[in-house]
Write a protein that holds these residues in place. Structure first.
Motif, PDB file in Angstrom:
ATOM      1  N   PHE A  35      44.309  74.409 -13.081  1.00 27.53           N
ATOM      2  CA  PHE A  35      44.549  75.434 -13.795  1.00 27.53           C
ATOM      3  C   PHE A  35      46.039  76.228 -13.873  1.00 27.53           C
ATOM      4  N   HIS A  36      46.276  77.163 -14.705  1.00 24.04           N
ATOM      5  CA  HIS A  36      47.631  77.659 -14.543  1.00 24.04           C
ATOM      6  C   HIS A  36      47.711  78.819 -13.686  1.00 24.04           C
ATOM      7  N   GLU A  37      46.868  79.777 -14.194  1.00 23.53           N
ATOM      8  CA  GLU A  37      47.005  80.965 -13.356  1.00 23.53           C
ATOM      9  C   GLU A  37      45.533  81.665 -13.214  1.00 23.53           C
ATOM     10  N   HIS A  38      44.996  82.113 -12.303  1.00 23.19           N
ATOM     11  CA  HIS A  38      43.656  82.576 -12.215  1.00 23.19           C
ATOM     12  C   HIS A  38      43.761  83.870 -11.360  1.00 23.19           C
ATOM     13  N   THR A  39      43.555  84.962 -12.262  1.00 25.17           N
ATOM     14  CA  THR A  39      43.591  86.560 -11.455  1.00 25.17           C
ATOM     15  C   THR A  39      41.949  86.840 -11.254  1.00 25.17           C
ATOM     16  N   ILE A  40      41.944  87.422 -10.097  1.00 22.71           N
ATOM     17  CA  ILE A  40      40.469  87.901  -9.628  1.00 22.71           C
ATOM     18  C   ILE A  40      40.595  89.302  -9.174  1.00 22.71           C
ATOM     19  N   ILE A  41      39.978  90.171  -9.842  1.00 26.91           N
ATOM     20  CA  ILE A  41      39.654  91.769  -9.542  1.00 26.91           C
ATOM     21  C   ILE A  41      38.542  91.669  -8.478  1.00 26.91           C
ATOM     22  N   GLU A  42      37.342  91.080  -8.960  1.00 27.47           N
ATOM     23  CA  GLU A  42      36.269  91.190  -7.984  1.00 27.47           C
ATOM     24  C   GLU A  42      36.045  89.916  -7.092  1.00 27.47           C
ATOM     25  N   SER A  43      37.103  90.111  -6.196  1.00 27.21           N
ATOM     26  CA  SER A  43      36.831  88.851  -5.136  1.00 27.21           C
ATOM     27  C   SER A  43      35.902  89.059  -4.182  1.00 27.21           C
ATOM     28  N   HIS A  44      35.152  90.021  -4.228  1.00 24.94           N
ATOM     29  CA  HIS A  44      34.197  90.234  -3.299  1.00 24.94           C
ATOM     30  C   HIS A  44      34.380  90.170  -1.872  1.00 24.94           C
ATOM     31  N   SER A  45      35.447  90.818  -1.532  1.00 25.98           N
ATOM     32  CA  SER A  45      36.108  90.809  -0.319  1.00 25.98           C
ATOM     33  C   SER A  45      35.097  91.413   0.684  1.00 25.98           C
ATOM     34  N   GLU A  46      35.380  90.936   1.923  1.00 27.82           N
ATOM     35  CA  GLU A  46      34.393  91.377   2.956  1.00 27.82           C
ATOM     36  C   GLU A  46      34.920  92.558   3.613  1.00 27.82           C
ATOM     37  N   TYR A  57      34.624  86.146  -7.036  1.00 21.55           N
ATOM     38  CA  TYR A  57      34.718  85.267  -5.914  1.00 21.55           C
ATOM     39  C   TYR A  57      35.956  84.462  -5.811  1.00 21.55           C
ATOM     40  N   VAL A  58      36.156  83.742  -4.698  1.00 15.82           N
ATOM     41  CA  VAL A  58      37.392  82.917  -4.773  1.00 15.82           C
ATOM     42  C   VAL A  58      37.073  81.435  -4.911  1.00 15.82           C
ATOM     43  N   PRO A  59      37.500  80.850  -5.700  1.00 23.75           N
ATOM     44  CA  PRO A  59      37.265  79.455  -5.833  1.00 23.75           C
ATOM     45  C   PRO A  59      38.001  78.480  -4.866  1.00 23.75           C
ATOM     46  N   ILE A  60      37.506  77.228  -4.737  1.00 22.23           N
ATOM     47  CA  ILE A  60      38.326  76.276  -3.599  1.00 22.23           C
ATOM     48  C   ILE A  60      39.566  75.758  -4.291  1.00 22.23           C
ATOM     49  N   LYS A  61      40.513  75.701  -3.365  1.00 22.50           N
ATOM     50  CA  LYS A  61      41.875  75.454  -3.754  1.00 22.50           C
ATOM     51  C   LYS A  61      41.991  74.004  -3.218  1.00 22.50           C
ATOM     52  N   GLY A  62      42.826  73.317  -4.081  1.00 20.00           N
ATOM     53  CA  GLY A  62      43.053  71.921  -3.946  1.00 20.00           C
ATOM     54  C   GLY A  62      41.923  71.034  -4.292  1.00 20.00           C
ATOM     55  N   TYR A  63      41.991  69.482  -3.455  1.00 16.80           N
ATOM     56  CA  TYR A  63      40.982  68.653  -3.720  1.00 16.80           C
ATOM     57  C   TYR A  63      39.967  68.970  -2.674  1.00 16.80           C
ATOM     58  N   ALA A  64      38.723  69.258  -3.215  1.00 15.91           N
ATOM     59  CA  ALA A  64      37.411  69.221  -2.349  1.00 15.91           C
ATOM     60  C   ALA A  64      37.063  67.829  -2.267  1.00 15.91           C
ATOM     61  N   VAL A  65      37.093  67.397  -0.937  1.00  7.04           N
ATOM     62  CA  VAL A  65      36.523  65.939  -0.401  1.00  7.04           C
ATOM     63  C   VAL A  65      35.246  66.118   0.167  1.00  7.04           C
ATOM     64  N   ILE A  66      34.228  65.278  -0.327  1.00  6.16           N
ATOM     65  CA  ILE A  66      32.892  65.204   0.115  1.00  6.16           C
ATOM     66  C   ILE A  66      32.699  64.024   0.669  1.00  6.16           C
ATOM     67  N   ASP A  67      32.049  63.947   1.889  1.00 11.62           N
ATOM     68  CA  ASP A  67      31.586  62.844   2.464  1.00 11.62           C
ATOM     69  C   ASP A  67      30.383  62.836   2.903  1.00 11.62           C
ATOM     70  N   LEU A  68      29.331  62.038   2.010  1.00 13.72           N
ATOM     71  CA  LEU A  68      27.972  62.522   2.142  1.00 13.72           C
ATOM     72  C   LEU A  68      27.302  61.607   3.133  1.00 13.72           C
ATOM     73  N   ILE A  69      28.058  60.778   3.792  1.00 14.85           N
ATOM     74  CA  ILE A  69      27.447  60.049   4.806  1.00 14.85           C
ATOM     75  C   ILE A  69      27.255  60.911   6.140  1.00 14.85           C
ATOM     76  N   ASP A  70      28.500  61.776   6.426  1.00 19.37           N
ATOM     77  CA  ASP A  70      28.520  62.686   7.569  1.00 19.37           C
ATOM     78  C   ASP A  70      27.923  64.038   7.088  1.00 19.37           C
ATOM     79  N   THR A  71      27.830  64.153   5.626  1.00 16.93           N
ATOM     80  CA  THR A  71      27.550  65.403   5.099  1.00 16.93           C
ATOM     81  C   THR A  71      28.758  66.441   5.570  1.00 16.93           C
ATOM     82  N   THR A  72      29.816  66.170   5.266  1.00 19.28           N
ATOM     83  CA  THR A  72      31.189  66.877   5.518  1.00 19.28           C
ATOM     84  C   THR A  72      31.891  67.152   4.373  1.00 19.28           C
TER      85      THR A  72
END
Lengths: 740, 525
Positions: free
Chosen positions: B183-194, B505-520
């Protein structure tokens, strides 16, 4: 037959065979799985296991479909609303794999016919439940039957999956679960100070009082025993009598037209006047104001015009000095504070944005209701509920999706809040607070269901080392957090007991027959039929206490019940009779009661004992340990004991497995009634208190406080527990998912 | 007192049930998560999904259920026997040979009649050649195992135009998967900050200070005394402390202990929980209210530079510019006050009074804030309120292009060292994709995969053992898609898609890598 391909359509499993291997895929076709729950996770899970190729799926759910399920429970359509979830889900998912056999049951997992024997018929159990009580029940049944269980839960964006295998991992009860939030009876009944107190009162007290079962007053007896204010309790007793008249009016066609007014007068006027007469109670608290039906209805009610009833008005907090229904009373409705005097019957200020998830402002049931609005809603809902009683409904309990009960609870809670000068809540908020509503979305369920199947495949491959506790979390950097399994808690009162199953006709067998039968004679068993003079086995007679759940049925000094039938003691099919050694030297035996086999001869004994009889591990007396390291004691003791071979532990703290060959899964289950060499760890005796039996004894000591256990209202309040979203943007605390 | 006409009961009860409409009821459980604003964004969204294989339909299922406005599936494939066995949104063998997109759209739509769906069976290449702009007509594009040449074309196209939609790239094989949001730019007002906004107890506004000082504990009766909100107690105590300490707050640990002791000493009896609350909240007196560093950083954003100002600027940045001026020019140089109060021990009167003080001040500061807003821009009052309420959790994310990570040699070798397993999975999936271009239709060997990996990272690079495991997994079942893996991935990807669409909410940044053998799972880059 082993060897022949069970699949009619070879192309269907091409992908599965490539990934899982043909061996596992073939085994799946013969696998018997119990899926408990056909809700959000259940629908996803059913789809996944049908497509993955599980052959025999028993699907159980007691619920029916509601419109609010459709945003995620995709096996249901609008036309299915009010139908059984289990039946519709099975019908929808079935056609996707003609090789899968789905057996739907519209029922409650806690029903007696789902006993140990029934659970033993499954290779694996998958939980897709939404409440703590059923989760604990299934956990116990799986521990007793020795069937692996995959436990799961979701709350909004959060989720969890936990495999539970007896003797290999923790069980669900190895770690104490947070007890649901509860309130003292008097806070609810007499001195509320927060909106939640009013909501609990309306939902768990007023609604059942008027539309539920008749009460026996045991709750007040209990409260008295617990030392709550005696004068207050006497007043509450008086109150209870008056309810009878209102109940009668609601149910009789002759008086029903005026029943809502009667109920109102009693609850919001007479009862409050009575409470006010106890001046002690209001010395440090703001006094409530009795409400007036007619004045509110014609818009003339003012908190100022009300006599301050008994006592001085010195402690009047001024919050009551407000006119009829002006929204100022609403604590969190800041938007209407700027002098809205156009009170009653006005459209009301729009819902403020105080609701936790940004309120979803602008939704219809999020507007604030004035005093008059609430009265109208009270009358309307009470009339509708009364009409339902007269139309034949026996009792009406709270259901968040039943608009009549939700309206009644909202209106009653708000009227009470007015009387006590407490902030009010919108219908939307009341629904969330009273209904234990947990946000739920399709995505989280999809992820959790996917993880459940992965863990289930590990279990079926008996790859215990691959099992993981998986949490779906809020952190964008690591969506799934994975934790290795923990060993069972040696003090767990559920999975550390030795379980046996007895098939019995509870109407024909006494407690003595059962207990003495289980204890046996302690002599070596005969090895063959020719060896006629062998003993019966077991531990032999010893001093024991006997429990059903938390009820004491007998102990060495109290044998009155021993010659009564199990049935007369409420210990029937599906229940557990627990035998606890009085000297705390022998492990606890939990005897699960199952039905006699269908072909059991009428004249044969009505009790089939396990063979061999259980010989639970003995406890070791240890010298007292230093209190500084109590947690180490069990491990030290276990390491030092020759009575029991502790399963070796690998460096990751995972209990290693000894794979017992490649027979069908059934043959590899933990043997019930195993002797000293069977599964189960030795218990440890420290400080004169048994580690293993600590829980049980604690319960026994607590037994006289029967108020906790009897189905009184106090208990109900606690069970209702109430999940709260505390304050704006507060964190959620719930009893649905435990995320440590 | 208003003399309102008494309503007749019948009308009152039928109009006042305030039962929500069917749509609100259907979406009840999710509205509690992303509210009406999030729902509206979903309903306005138009999603394009490239492919209708099991993973794609699993993603779509999780977007159709919560109620996106529209989706299009672009897929010219026909249903194969393997599709029929692993895709829930086909009708088993009955669908074999039919258009996969048409079958999937038909079955997906059965779940929610509020959603529009279109099957487009044109070829990707023909659209790329003749109708490029079509891609930009969507809110979000999701691709699964898209042919690498096409993926490059698409990601180039979308990254070359700053108003083009975000692209979620999903790749999976057997038990391994990854996804990436370009994506180019993503602005978030309601980040649901804790974190909660400051109550400014350390820098009380005049009306709060004045009211706190006017309180006279001596003259209070026991009810009033036991229900004085902790905010007043702290402000009053703090003022007293400063007077006797040269205007300074408690600094040392000892001073802070003394301050807390002083608060507890005010308690008339141990039942007065409000004083205990005040003691527990005393840290608010010395935790200085400042502009949070994350927000201060946003003030340096290039989009706020005068040059950027002149151009068409998003409302978000107009608001941010005004916020910056507010913190620079208005005492006490903090974010504007919000009127959200936490729960506290208080009676209704004092709580409401406190809330009015905050509300009034928040309104004043909002009015000042509004004077800093560009007069030529029309921003909805609701948006301003939402912005101010969530000002402490604002987020500006800037994305990267697909493939940029590998070209950043330093970052990439860093990842290889810190996250060997995940980086190897990413590399193995890239190698597999490259081989489909170089040797179409040929089953990849471990050797060929390893060769491709080296071609990416450079010959001679030392590769961790984890690579062999990842390659082994891909070699075993390069094209297989297990329904359960598809379902899990469908959940994870749709979750992020919803965050992007709702801008909550804040989306995942970068490459989300999923290993379903180890469920990680882990994120790279």
């Amino acid at each position: 037959m082993v060897g022949s391909s069970p699949h009619k359509n070879p192309g269907r499993y091409r992908h599965a065979e490539a990934i899982l291997g043909k061996d596992l895929v073939d085994r799946l076709a013969d696998t018997k799985v119990l899926l408990v729950g056909a809700g959000g996770i259940g629908c996803e899970l059913l789809k996944n296991i049908v497509l993955t190729g599980f052959g025999h799926i028993t699907l159980l759910d007691l619920d029916t479909i509601d419109l609010s399920n459709l945003n995620r429970q995709f096996l249901f359509k609008k036309k299915d609303v009010k139908q059984s979830k289990a039946l519709v889900a099975a019908a929808t998912a079935g056609p996707f794999n003609p090789n899968a056999h789905i057996y739907p049951i519209h029922g409650n997992i806690k029903e007696p016919q789902f006993d140990i024997e029934w659970f033993k018929g499954f290779d694996i159990v998958l939980n897709a439940l939404d409440n703590l009580d059923a989760r604990r029940h299934v956990n116990k049944m799986c521990m007793a039957a020795g069937v692996p269980l995959i436990e799961s839960g979701t709350a909004g964006y959060l989720g969890q999956v936990q495999p539970l295998v007896k003797d290999r991992t923790e069980c669900f009860d190895c770690v104490a679960k947070p007890t649901p939030k509860s309130f003292p009876v008097c806070t609810i009944r007499s001195t509320p100070s927060q909106p939640i107190h009013c909501i609990v009162w309306a939902k768990s007290y007023l609604l059942p009082q008027l539309f539920g079962e008749d009460e026996d007053g045991s709750e007040l007896d209990e409260a008295e025993k617990h030392g709550e204010n005696a004068q207050e309790i006497a007043t509450l007793r008086k109150e209870a009598l008056a309810y009878k008249a209102v109940r009668k009016a609601l149910r009789s066609p002759a008086t029903s037209a005026d029943a809502a007014r009667m109920a109102f007068q009693k609850v919001f006027n007479t009862d409050i006047l009575n409470l006010l007469s106890m001046s002690d109670m209001w010395r440090t608290r703001p006094k409530p104001t009795p409400l007036d039906f007619d004045l509110i209805q014609n818009g003339a009610f003012s908190f100022l015009t009300q006599p301050a009833a008994a006592g001085s008005s010195a402690s009047f907090t001024g919050s009551h000095a407000l006119a009829n229904g002006v929204a100022d009373l609403s604590v969190d409705d800041s938007s209407s504070i700027a002098g809205t005097s156009a009170a009653a019957g006005s459209t009301g200020a729009d819902g403020s944005t105080s609701a936790p998830a940004n309120g979803g402002g602008g939704l219809k049931d999020q507007r604030r209701l004035s005093l008059q609005d609430n009265l109208a809603m009270f009358i309307g809902s009470a009339d509708r509920l009364a009409a339902r009683l007269r139309a034949g409904e026996d009792t009406i309990g709270f259901d968040k999706d039943d608009d009549d009960t939700l309206d009644f609870v909202t209106a009653s809670a708000n009227l009470r809040a007015f009387a006590y000068g407490i902030g009010r809540k919108t219908r939307w908020e009341v629904k969330e607070m009273a209904g234990n509503i947990i946000p739920a979305i399709a995505t989280t369920n999809a992820i959790v269901a996917g993880v459940i199947v992965l863990q289930a495949l590990h279990v079926l491959r008996r790859a215990w080392k691959d099992l993981r506790n998986v949490h779906l979390q809020f952190k964008p950097a690591v969506p799934l957090s994975t934790i290795r399994m923990c060993a069972p808690n040696p003090r767990c009162g559920v999975c550390r007991d030795m379980y046996v199953c007895v098939r019995v006709d509870p109407a024909r067998v006494t407690l003595r027959e059962l207990v003495e039968g289980i204890l046996g004679d302690g002599e070596r068993e005969s090895q063959s039929s020719e060896d006629g003079d062998g003993g019966k086995g077991g531990t032999g007679p010893r001093d024991v206490s006997v429990y059903e759940d938390k009820r004491v049925l007998a102990d060495p000094d109290w044998e009155d019940n021993m010659d009564r039938t199990l049935e007369s003691l409420g210990a029937g099919r599906g229940k557990f009779v627990t035998i606890v050694d009085e000297e705390e030297q022998v492990g606890t035996v939990a005897v699960g009661l199952a039905a006699l086999p269908p072909n059991h001869p009428q004249d044969a004994p009505a009790l089939i004992l396990p063979s061999p009889l259980p010989v639970p591990p003995k406890f070791i007396k240890l010298p007292p340990v230093t209190p500084a390291s109590p947690e180490k004691t069990p491990a030290q003791a276990l390491a030092g004991t020759s009575l029991k071979r502790r399963a070796p532990t690998d460096d990751d703290g995972i209990i290693a497995i000894d794979d017992e060959g490649s027979g069908p899964p059934d043959a590899k289950r933990v043997k019930v009634g195993g002797g000293p060499n069977g599964h189960g760890h030795a218990h440890v005796h420290t400080h004169g208190r048994s580690a293993g039996n600590g829980n049980r004894k604690a319960r026994a000591a607590g037994a006289p406080e029967a108020g906790q256990e009897s189905p009184s209202k106090r208990r109900r309040l606690e069970e209702d527990g109430l999940v709260l979203l505390e304050g704006a943007g507060g964190r959620m605390v719930d009893d649905v998912i435990e995320i440590e | 007192m208003v003399d309102t006409e008494s309503q007749d009961i019948e009308t009152a009860t039928t109009t006042l049930q305030s039962a929500p409409d069917a749509k609100t009821r259907r979406y009840d459980r999710q509205l509690r998560l992303w509210a009406a604003t999030g729902q509206a964004a979903l309903e306005l969204s138009r999603i394009l999904v490239l492919s209708s294989d099991a993973t794609s339909t699993s993603i779509l299922k999780n977007l159709v259920l919560p109620g996106i406005g529209h989706f299009t599936i672009l897929d010219d494939a026909r249903v194969s026997p393997a599709d029929a066995g692993n895709n829930f949104f086909l009708e088993g063998p009955r669908s074999i040979g039919k258009s996969r997109a048409e079958e999937a759209v038909r079955l997906l739509l059965e779940m929610n009649d509020g959603v529009q769906g279109v099957a487009d069976t044109r070829s990707f290449d023909s659209i790329m050649d003749t109708d490029k702009d079509w891609f930009s007509s969507f809110t979000l594009i999701i691709s699964h195992n898209l042919h690498p040449t096409r993926l490059d074309k698409l990601s180039n196209l979308l990254s070359s135009n700053s108003s083009a939609p975000p692209l979620i790239i999903v790749r999976s094989s057997a038990f391994l998967a990854e996804f990436f949001i370009q994506f180019h730019e993503h602005t978030i007002i309601e980040s649901h900050s804790e974190t909660a906004p400051s109550l400014r107890i350390d820098k009380p506004f005049p009306a709060l200070l004045q009211h706190a000082l006017s309180l006279d504990y001596e003259k209070m009766d026991s009810t009033e005394h036991g229900h004085t909100p902790y905010v007043y107690i702290l402000v009053k105590a703090m003022e007293g402390w400063k007077k006797s300490h040269g205007g300074n707050p408690p600094k040392t640990t000892d001073e802070r202990k003394e301050f807390k002791k002083g608060i507890l000493a005010l308690q008339r009896n141990i039942d007065e929980e409000n004083f205990e609350e005040a003691e527990a909240q005393a840290y608010r007196c010395w935790a200085e209210t400042k502009v949070p560093s994350e927000i201060a950083q946003l003030f340096n954003d290039p989009a706020l530079e005068p040059a950027a100002h002149a151009q068409s600027r998003q409302p978000f940045f107009h608001l941010l510019a005004a916020l910056k001026r507010f913190t620079e020019e208005v005492e006490p140089h903090t974010l504007p006050l919000t009127s959200t109060l936490p729960d506290m021990k208080a009676d209704t009167t004092s709580y409401i009074h406190l809330q009015r003080l905050y509300k009034a001040r928040a309104e004043e500061e909002k009015a000042i804030f509004q004077t800093f807003l560009d007069k030529n821009v029309d921003i909805d009052e609701d948006v301003i309120d939402l912005f101010l309420k969530n000002a402490h959790g604002l987020q500006v994310l800037r994305g990267r292009r697909w493939g940029e990570f590998e070209r950043d040699t330093d970052a990439f070798s860093g990842a290889l060292a810190s996250y060997p397993k995940e980086t190897c999975i990413h590399l193995a999936l890239s190698a597999l994709a490259n081989l489909t271009v170089k040797q179409p239709g040929v089953a990849p060997t471990a050797e060929a995969l390893r060769g491709e990996v080296l071609a990416i990272v450079g010959q001679g690079t030392e590769l961790p053992d984890a690579l062999d495991e990842a390659i082994g997994e891909l070699e075993r079942a390069p094209a297989a898609e297990l329904p359960n893996t598809a379902a899990l991935l469908g959940g994870l990807v749709a979750q992020e898609a919803i965050k992007m669409i709702t801008k909550q909410y804040v989306p995942i940044k970068g490459y989300a890598v999923i290993d379903l053998i180890d469920t990680t799972t882990a994120t790279l880059g």
